[in-house]
Design an enzyme around this catalytic site. Structure first.
Site, PDB file in Angstrom:
ATOM      1  N   ASP A 179       0.902  -1.153   0.000  1.00 57.30           N
ATOM      2  CA  ASP A 179       0.000   0.000   0.000  1.00 57.30           C
ATOM      3  C   ASP A 179       0.937   1.199   0.000  1.00 57.30           C
ATOM      4  OD1 ASP A 179      -1.445   2.310   0.972  1.00 57.30           O
ATOM      5  OD2 ASP A 179      -3.074   0.946   1.439  1.00 57.30           O
ATOM      6  N   HIS A 180       1.020   1.882  -1.132  1.00 56.87           N
ATOM      7  CA  HIS A 180       2.116   2.856  -1.239  1.00 56.87           C
ATOM      8  C   HIS A 180       1.946   4.048  -0.301  1.00 56.87           C
ATOM      9  CE1 HIS A 180      -0.437   5.112  -4.105  1.00 56.87           C
ATOM     10  NE2 HIS A 180       0.393   6.129  -3.936  1.00 56.87           N
ATOM     11  N   HIS A 242      -5.862   3.017   1.079  1.00 58.55           N
ATOM     12  CA  HIS A 242      -4.995   4.088   1.578  1.00 58.55           C
ATOM     13  C   HIS A 242      -5.611   4.885   2.735  1.00 58.55           C
ATOM     14  CE1 HIS A 242      -2.938   3.029  -2.014  1.00 58.55           C
ATOM     15  NE2 HIS A 242      -3.622   3.768  -2.835  1.00 58.55           N
TER      16      HIS A 242
HETATM   17  O1  LIG Z   1      -3.416   4.055  -5.540  1.00 62.93           O
HETATM   18  C1  LIG Z   1      -3.717   5.097  -6.107  1.00 62.93           C
HETATM   19  O2  LIG Z   1      -3.110   6.221  -5.741  1.00 62.93           O
HETATM   20  C2  LIG Z   1      -3.071   7.350  -6.609  1.00 62.93           C
HETATM   21  C3  LIG Z   1      -2.703   8.551  -5.744  1.00 62.93           C
HETATM   22  O3  LIG Z   1      -1.441   8.324  -5.192  1.00 62.93           O
HETATM   23  P1  LIG Z   1      -0.537   9.546  -4.740  1.00 62.93           P
HETATM   24  O4  LIG Z   1       0.683   8.904  -4.199  1.00 62.93           O
HETATM   25  O5  LIG Z   1      -0.295  10.372  -5.977  1.00 62.93           O
HETATM   26  O6  LIG Z   1      -1.306  10.326  -3.753  1.00 62.93           O
HETATM   27  C4  LIG Z   1      -4.389   7.582  -7.302  1.00 62.93           C
HETATM   28  O7  LIG Z   1      -4.253   8.595  -8.278  1.00 62.93           O
HETATM   29  C5  LIG Z   1      -4.836   6.303  -7.964  1.00 62.93           C
HETATM   30  O8  LIG Z   1      -6.122   6.490  -8.535  1.00 62.93           O
HETATM   31  C6  LIG Z   1      -4.878   5.166  -6.980  1.00 62.93           C
HETATM   32  O9  LIG Z   1      -5.087   3.946  -7.688  1.00 62.93           O
END
Ligand SMILES: O=C1O[C@H](COP(=O)(O)O)[C@@H](O)[C@H](O)[C@H]1O
Ligand SMILES: NC(=O)C1=CN([C@@H]2O[C@H](COP(=O)(O)OP(=O)(O)OC[C@H]3O[C@@H](n4cnc5c(N)ncnc54)[C@H](OP(=O)(O)O)[C@@H]3O)[C@@H](O)[C@H]2O)C=CC1
Length: 496
Positions: A179-180, A242
Site C-alpha cells: 500500500d504505497h 490508503h
Molecule cells: O493508488 C492510487 O493512488 C493514486 C494517488 O497516489 P498519490 O501517491 O499520488 O497520492 C491515485 O491517483 C490512484 O487512482 C490510486 O489507484
C-alpha cells in the site's frame, strides 16, 4: 542485504515503468540494493534483453525523481535486467523462467533468495502464486517472498477468495501486500513522531480532540485508467486501502495499540443507514489550476451513464476508550482544488462555552504530501488574540526525498513487513466498506456532483455540520464558523 533476484511479473506495464523501475534505479544509485542482484522482468510483449533495457532507460529518463540522465549509471543499472517473455497462464513459461533464474543465480553467485513482484491484474495473483509454487520457483534454496499490488479484491468476498488462493501457495508471512501510502515518509514517521513527543501523545485522545479530518485530494481526473476506475470508484480505489490505513496509523497513536485493533474498533455502518454517514459524488466539468476540464461522464472510456463515485467522504467512530465520541471524517476525491494529503486534528476549545465570541481553535496538521511537515495552529489569544501558525518542516531534501516505492521495495528485500498492509487489516477494511458498496448497488445513497476544481460536494459539508463541525479549509478561511456548542464530546448516533 542478502544477494537476491527480483522477478517482476508485469514488467512491461505502466506501474513498472512509472514507479517500480525508477524506485529500483534510485535504490541502486543510493547503494541500497544488494551488491549481488538480478532483475528478471516478465511480460508477453516480444522484447529481447537489449530492447527491454532501452525501454527501461527511457522510463528512468521520464519518471525517475532524479533529474538529468546519468547515462553511465543507467547503463550499469540496466545491465542487471533480463527480460523473459511468457504468458502467466503457460506452465512451460515457468519452467523456462526457472532455468533462466538458476543460470543467472549461478553467474552472479546468488543464493536462491527470490522476490516475486506481481504487478499484474488481480485475477492473475492466485494462479501465478500457484504456478510459482508448482514449478519449484519457490524452492531456490533461499527465502521466497511475494509482493502483491492492489487492488486486493473488488469486495469482501473476492478479497477473501484472493487471500485464500494466495495462502494455499505461500504462508501469510511471505506475502507482502503493498500500500504505497504506507511508504510515504511522513506516514512512516507518524508513530515515532508521536512516541517521541509526550506533548503530542498526551493530547491525542477524546479529552482534547474534537474531531480528526483525513483528506487525500487529487487534481487529476481518471487519466487513462477509465477501464479500471469506472468499475472501482473512489471508495475502492483510495478509501478501502490508503485512507483506512491512514486512519489506522493516526488512531493507533504510538505504541500499545496495533492497526488491526483500530480497525476492529470502528463502528460498523449498516447498508440501510449508510447514507447518513457517507457521501459519494462525481465531478462535473470545471476548472483545475486555470485549465478547463471535462466532467467525469465526458472522460474517454467512461460509460456515459456511469454512477461511479470519484469522491467519497465518511464519518467513522471508534468504540475505544481513547477515541470514543471523536468523529474521524475521511474524504478523498479526484479533480479537486489541490493535490494534498493531510491529517488535521481539531482540538476542543473549552472557552467556547464561556466566552461570547469564541476564540479560534487549535489544530495539529500532519502534511503528508506535498511538502511533508507538521504544522500547529496555536491560539495565542493571551498575546495578540490571533491564531498563529507554527510550522515544523523537516529539512527540505527535494529530489533527495525517497519515494514510497523505494522505501517499500527495500523493506521487502530486507524482509521487513512493518509498512505493508496485513491481511487482517485488509479484511477488516473490506468488512467496513461492504455494506456501503451494497448501499450504492441498491441505490440507497444519493450520488452528488461537484464541479472539478472545487473542495467537493456541499453534502460533505453537511456531514460535518450535523455534528457542529466544519472542514479545516472552511474554518481556516473563516475562523468564526463551525464551533461546536460546548467543546464537549459530541453525541452521535453510535454512542452506546
Ligand atoms: O493508488 C492510487 O493512488 C493514486 C494517488 O497516489 P498519490 O501517491 O499520488 O497520492 C491515485 O491517483 C490512484 O487512482 C490510486 O489507484
Ligand atoms: N498503474 C498504476 O498507477 C497503478 C497500478 N496498480 C496495479 O498494478 C497492477 C499493474 O497495473 P499496470 O501496470 O497499470 O497495468 P498495465 O495494464 O499497464 O500492465 C499490465 C501488465 O501485466 C502484463 N500481463 C497482462 N496479462 C498477462 C498475462 N496473461 N501473462 C503475462 N503478463 C501479463 C502485461 O504484459 P504485456 O503487456 O507485455 O502483455 C503488463 O506488463 C494492477 O493490479 C493495477 O491495479 C496499482 C496502483 C497504481
Amino acid at each position: 542485504m542478502q544477494p537476491s533476484a527480483f522477478v517482476l511479473f508485469g514488467g512491461t506495464g505502466d506501474l513498472a515503468k512509472r514507479k517500480i523501475f525508477p524506485a529500483l534505479y534510485n535504490l541502486f544509485l543510493d547503494g541500497k540494493l544488494p551488491e549481488r542482484f538480478a532483475i528478471v522482468a516478465l511480460g508477453r510483449k516480444p522484447f529481447n534483453d537489449e530492447l527491454f533495457r532501452q525501454h527501461v532507460k527511457e522510463s528512468l529518463g521520464r519518471f525517475s525523481r532524479r533529474e538529468g540522465a546519468n547515462a553511465a549509471a543507467m547503463a550499469e543499472f540496466a545491465a542487471c535486467i533480463q527480460y523473459h517473455a511468457m504468458d502467466a497462464g503457460d506452465p512451460q513459461g515457468y519452467e523456462r523462467l526457472r532455468s533462466l533464474l538458476e543460470q543467472r543465480e549461478e553467474e552472479l553467485g546468488l543464493t536462491g533468495n527470490r522476490l516475486f513482484y506481481l504487478s499484474v491484474a488481480p485475477e492473475h495473483f492466485g494462479p501465478i502464486a500457484a504456478r510459482i509454487r508448482q514449478s519449484g520457483l519457490a524452492d531456490g534454496g533461499g527465502w521466497t517472498r511475494l509482493v502483491i499490488e492492489k487492488p486486493f479484491g473488488h469486495d469482501l468476498a473476492s478479497a477473501r477468495a484472493l487471500s485464500a488462493a494466495l495462502h494455499v501457495s505461500f504462508p501469510p508471512e511471505d506475502v507482502y501486500y503493498i500500500d504505497h501510502y504506507l511508504g510515504k515518509p511522513m506516514v512512516q514517521n507518524l508513530q515515532s513522531l508521536i512516541a517521541s513527543n509526550p506533548v503530542l501523545k498526551a493530547v491525542l485522545n477524546n479529552r482534547y480532540v474534537a474531531n480528526v479530518q483525513i483528506t487525500a485530494s487529487e487534481t487529476v481526473g481518471v487519466e487513462e485508467r477509465a477501464g479500471y476506475y469506472d468499475r472501482a470508484g473512489a471508495l475502492r480505489d483510495m478509501f478501502q486501502n490508503h485512507m483506512l490505513q491512514l486512519l489506522m496509523m493516526i488512531a493507533r497513536r504510538a505504541e500499545g495499540y496495533d492497526k488491526r485493533q483500530v480497525m476492529e474498533s470502528v463502528y460498523p455502518v449498516n447498508r440501510d443507514e449508510a447514507a447518513n454517514h457517507v457521501v459519494r459524488a462525481q465531478y462535473t466539468a470545471g476548472s483545475v489550476a486555470g485549465r478547463t476540464v471535462p466532467g467525469y461522464l465526458q472522460e474517454p472510456g467512461v460509460d456515459p451513464g456511469s454512477a461511479t463515485d470519484t469522491y467519497f467522504a465518511a464519518r467513522l467512530m471508534l468504540d475505544d476508550p481513547i477515541w470514543r465520541g471523536v468523529p474521524f471524517y475521511i474524504r478523498t476525491g479526484k479533480r479537486m482544488k489541490e493535490k494534498a494529503t493531510k491529517i488535521v486534528v481539531v482540538f476542543k476549545n473549552p472557552l467556547e462555552s464561556r466566552l461570547p465570541e469564541a476564540p479560534a481553535r487549535n489544530y495539529l496538521i500532519v502534511n503528508i504530501q506535498p511538502n511533508p511537515s507538521l504544522d500547529f495552529r496555536l491560539n495565542l489569544s493571551g498575546l495578540d488574540g490571533e491564531l498563529q501558525p507554527l510550522s515544523l518542516q523537516p529539512a527540505n531534501r527535494g529530489e533527495e526525498e525517497p519515494e514510497a516505492y523505494e522505501l517499500l521495495l527495500r523493506d521487502a528485500l530486507l524482509g521487513d513487513p512493518t509498512f505493508f498492509a496485513k491481511w487482517e487489516e485488509i479484511e477488516l477494511s473490506w468488512k467496513w466498506v461492504q455494506p456501503i458498496l451494497d448501499a450504492f448497488a441498491n441505490r440507497l445513497a444519493p450520488l452528488h456532483t461537484y464541479p472539478a476544481g472545487s473542495n467537493g460536494p456541499a453534502a460533505a459539508d453537511h456531514l460535518l455540520a450535523e455534528d457542529g463541525h466544519v472542514w479545516f479549509e472552511t474554518a481556516e478561511a473563516n475562523p468564526a464558523v463551525g464551533v461546536s456548542p460546548a467543546g464537549e464530546t459530541i453525541s452521535v448516533a453510535y454512542e452506546h
